[in-house]
Design a protein around this motif. Structure first.
Motif, PDB file in Angstrom:
ATOM      1  N   GLY A 177       0.802  -1.208   0.000  1.00 38.51           N
ATOM      2  CA  GLY A 177       0.000   0.000   0.000  1.00 38.51           C
ATOM      3  C   GLY A 177       0.842   1.267   0.000  1.00 38.51           C
ATOM      4  N   LYS A 178       1.902   1.280   0.784  1.00 39.12           N
ATOM      5  CA  LYS A 178       2.752   2.466   0.852  1.00 39.12           C
ATOM      6  C   LYS A 178       3.570   2.641  -0.423  1.00 39.12           C
ATOM      7  N   THR A 207      -2.764  -1.937   4.519  1.00 33.35           N
ATOM      8  CA  THR A 207      -1.648  -1.626   3.618  1.00 33.35           C
ATOM      9  C   THR A 207      -0.855  -2.848   3.180  1.00 33.35           C
TER      10      THR A 207
END
Length: 254
Positions: free
Chosen positions: A63-64, A140
């Protein structure tokens, strides 16, 4: 004289041929899901020896990494731990169409570095004799989502909330467990396989407890003319790369 000149030309040609791989070598910058860290380092070493290209890898939660790419991070290839983010990258016009493929299928495991920490993992999770249980952030990290799905399958997600500690990535989650800050945790099986010390206690979570962790890669637009990036993606499909990926505890998908 002619013979000497011809010989000199021959030596010059030989030197140019020997230098050509170095002259043509490039660099590929890869954004890689944290669970694939050790595997990537081994793959990169083989790739660099075979091609002369250089691999620069950055690791983090899927996700990041996706957010970084959307904010203009200068990556050439995105290697996620799921399908959803590479698919979005392609749909949103940030990835090269038709370059997306599954390079590995991950496996989830409950792990403790302590030998004989538990006999029955479901009983251990139900009894909750531990102080902390580590998982990756489900929002994430795909392995965190898989851990949530597994606990929901066992009807333990709600009751375990007070004892859950969440890592930003599966790498941080593994460190929580390896350092003893959590007595056990849901990690990637590949991380345990790469762990150099005693393996402790391991329970491979049944794969029907969570959705398949199909990990996909995609060539990003900025690298559409980057031969090193294209070579890296081709290498990931090669028999030698697939063998390495399997050795680290992943399944490979045709």
């Amino acid at each position: 004289m002619t013979s000497g000149f011809t010989t000199s030309k021959g030596w010059l040609l030989a030197i140019l041929i020997s230098l050509s791989p170095a002259l043509m070598a490039g660099e590929v910058s890869v954004a890689v899901a944290a669970n694939f860290t050790d595997t990537t380092r081994t793959l990169a070493s083989h790739f660099e020896q075979e091609t002369g290209h250089t691999v620069s890898a950055s690791f983090g939660s899927t996700g990041k990494l996706y957010a970084q790419i959307k904010n203009g991070a200068p990556f050439d290839v995105f290697m996620a731990a799921d399908i959803r983010r590479p698919e979005r990258i392609e749909q949103e016009g940030d990835g090269v169409a038709s370059s997306r493929f599954t390079y590995a299928r991950g496996k989830l495991a409950l792990w403790s570095p302590k030998p004989e920490a538990f006999d029955s993992a479901p009983h251990y999770l139900t009894e909750q004799t531990f102080a902390r249980l580590a998982i990756a952030n489900p929002k994430t990290a795909p392995y965190g989502l898989a851990a949530q799905q597994a606990l929901e399958q066992m009807n333990l997600w709600s009751s375990l909330q007070p004892k859950l500690v969440r890592g930003d990535s599966i790498a941080q989650t593994f460190q929580f467990v390896a350092s003893g800050n959590a007595q056990a945790g849901f990690v990637a099986l590949s991380q345990v396989k790469a762990w150099p010390e005693e393996k402790g206690t391991l329970w491979p979570v049944p794969q029907n407890y969570y959705q398949p962790i199909d990990q996909q890669a995609i060539l990003l637009n900025r690298a559409s003319n980057n031969d090193a990036a294209k070579a890296w993606l081709a290498f990931l499909k090669s028999p030698s790369a697939l063998s390495i990926i399997q050795d680290y505890g992943y399944d490979t998908v045709e």
